[in-house]
Every structure is written in structure tokens, then in C-alpha cells.
Design an enzyme around this catalytic site. Sequence first.
Site, short mmCIF file in Angstrom:
data_model
loop_
_atom_site.label_atom_id
_atom_site.label_comp_id
_atom_site.label_asym_id
_atom_site.label_seq_id
_atom_site.Cartn_x
_atom_site.Cartn_y
_atom_site.Cartn_z
N MET A 19 0.84 -1.19 0.00
CA MET A 19 0.00 0.00 0.00
C MET A 19 0.88 1.24 0.00
O MET A 19 1.76 1.38 0.84
CB MET A 19 -0.93 0.01 1.23
CG MET A 19 -1.99 -1.08 1.21
SD MET A 19 -3.00 -1.08 2.72
CE MET A 19 -1.88 -1.89 3.87
N CYS A 102 -3.24 -1.86 -9.38
CA CYS A 102 -3.46 -0.51 -8.85
C CYS A 102 -4.47 0.23 -9.75
O CYS A 102 -4.25 0.36 -10.94
CB CYS A 102 -2.16 0.28 -8.77
SG CYS A 102 -2.40 1.99 -8.20
N ASP A 206 -11.83 -6.71 1.29
CA ASP A 206 -12.87 -6.85 2.31
C ASP A 206 -12.58 -7.92 3.35
O ASP A 206 -13.50 -8.40 4.01
CB ASP A 206 -14.23 -7.12 1.66
CG ASP A 206 -14.75 -5.94 0.85
OD1 ASP A 206 -14.08 -4.89 0.85
OD2 ASP A 206 -15.81 -6.09 0.21
N GLY A 228 -5.20 -5.59 3.46
CA GLY A 228 -4.84 -4.23 3.12
C GLY A 228 -5.38 -3.24 4.13
O GLY A 228 -4.84 -3.04 5.21
N ARG A 229 -6.50 -2.60 3.77
CA ARG A 229 -7.00 -1.48 4.56
C ARG A 229 -7.31 -1.84 6.02
O ARG A 229 -7.21 -0.99 6.90
CB ARG A 229 -8.24 -0.89 3.88
CG ARG A 229 -7.92 -0.12 2.61
CD ARG A 229 -9.17 0.35 1.89
NE ARG A 229 -9.91 -0.76 1.29
CZ ARG A 229 -11.11 -0.63 0.75
NH1 ARG A 229 -11.71 0.56 0.75
NH2 ARG A 229 -11.73 -1.67 0.21
#
Length: 330
Positions: A19, A102, A206, A228-229
Site C-alpha cells: 500500500m 493498482c 474486504d 490491506g485497509r
Amino acid sequence: MVKIADIELPDFPLLLAPMEDVSDPPFRALCKEQGADVVYTEFISSEGLIRDAAKSVIKLDIYEKERPVGIQIFGAELDSMLQAVDIVEKSNPDIIDINFGCPVKKVVCKNAGAGILRDIPLMVKLTEAMVKRTKLPVTVKTRLGWDTPSIKIVEVAERLQDVGIKAISIHGRTRVQMYKGEADWKPIAQVKNNPRMHIPVFGNGDVDTPEAAVRMRDDYGLDGAMIGRASIGNPWFFKQVKHYFKTGTHLSLPTMEERVEAARRHLQMAIDWKGEKLGVFETRRHYTNYFKGIPHFKEYRMKMVTSDESADVFAAFDEVLEKFGDFQFA
């Protein structure tokens, strides 16, 4: 056991996603301590590397405690990508990863990242040339396709495997979706269930709760999850997922003291690595999640994300610990 070439990983490994301005050495170190099995660098421009651009070159820094670690590069020009492989090899990573996912406009407009999903033959050609260029295992991170009508991820994954990649990570959205809507893991499962596939297939998108990781493993049969997030400002997520796998129960959330200590270490490591100004600036995005759920916290969060001096941010940490030290996270 899951293997990327000769790299042995546990069953259903958890990977820290590459990231931009997040997956730097300080954050990778924190995630590794909390159970990440493989960590990836921020994505690095091949053009930036061959021009010796400082912003790209510094991203090649990796440390022994991170291993196994992958360096991810992106681009769409064959010569530049091959030269970038030569440069990356000198940093001695365990893996070279190619970013074909990306969705950011400034990357896509150059036919790189997810932009290359509009030209699958070029995608395969670049991958094959890069595999032949290096002795390191090459992996790919990509998306389902450019848009829903053009999804051919089963065929694409098979072709990439046939030219030599050792694992593939697939984000369950198209480029057109960006990060909107829900990730669709069904096409990723179709890749995994293709009888011709023999490399690990990792799911991405997710995986934001331990229960989601369990569904990806048990209901979709994937080989691992790329996080990731959900990890931003929450390096404990990897440990929480592994605890849930093992016990079926949720691990107690980090205490205020643990959160402040992690934020302190994160900021100090960032300053040590990239200097005061960038260290302070690029760590800001983590503070909301480090201290998520605390009522009447806006005053302190504003100090953390607007102060340009690290001394002010460290002082804000002290204030938070003093005022909210007994707060119970739920």
C-alpha cells in the site's frame, strides 16, 4: 503448508498488502511482530527506479526481521521493467511482485497497474520476460478485470502461471469499481478450483474481520488472505485473525497503553527511517484507527494529524494515555 517456490508458509498465511505510503519498513515491522506471514513493500515505479528517483529508491530498503518480504514494482514498458528487476535483485528480497492491480488514474493512464488489464497479451509478455530475467520467485497482484464484462481472471491466472509465476493475489473488484461496492470472491475461487492451477491463490478485498478470513478459507477454499485497509492503524489484525482461527473466539482488543506504545514506536521508526518531516506526515493516516472508538477524542486526533513537529505528537500521546488510560475498547 503453503509454498511460494521454496518459501514455506503456514496453512492459510496472512499477507500484508503493498500500500502506497503505508507498507513502509516501520509499519511492516509492526505487522510482522503481530503475525503477518509475508509482507510486501509499497509499490515502486519501474521508471522511477531506472531514473534513480529518490522516492522510488528508498522503498527498496528491507530488513532481515521482515522476511519473507516481497518488493513490488509496476510499469508497462518492457525494457524499464527488466531494468527494474535487475535493480530490485540487488536489495535481495525473497520475492519480486508485479502490480497489475493498482486502480489509481495516474498509474492506469500509463497502461500500468490495473490499466494493463485492457491488454492481457502485454500482461503475459511482461510477466514472462520478468520471470526469465530473475532467479527470484515472481508473483502477481491483480484484479478481476478492467470491468465486469471483461472479466477473464480464470484464463488470465492460468496464462500467468504457465509463464512461471509462483503465486497470485487477486483483489475481488474490477478496476472500474475502484474500492466501491463489495469484493466478489467467487471468481477468485474459480481460479483456485481450476484443475490446471497448482500455485497458491490468495484473496484480497474486504478481509476486515476474523470471520471474513474464515469465510475466505472455508467457504471459498483460497490458499491465504492478503490484508490491506483493515491493517492500517491496526497491526494487531493479523494476530486477531490467527487467534480466531485457533480458538473460534475473539482476542481481547489492545489496551490504551498498547495502542499508545505502538503509535509511539511507529512514529519513532518512521522518523528514524525517513526523517522528521516525512515521518510525521506519513504516519498520520494510522492514528484514526489506532484510537478508534474513543468518545470526545477529536481534540487529540487533530493534534496528532495537524502537528508538524514530532515533539507535539509525542506529547499528544502522553495526554491521551493520561486522560483515557482506563478506557475499555469493545
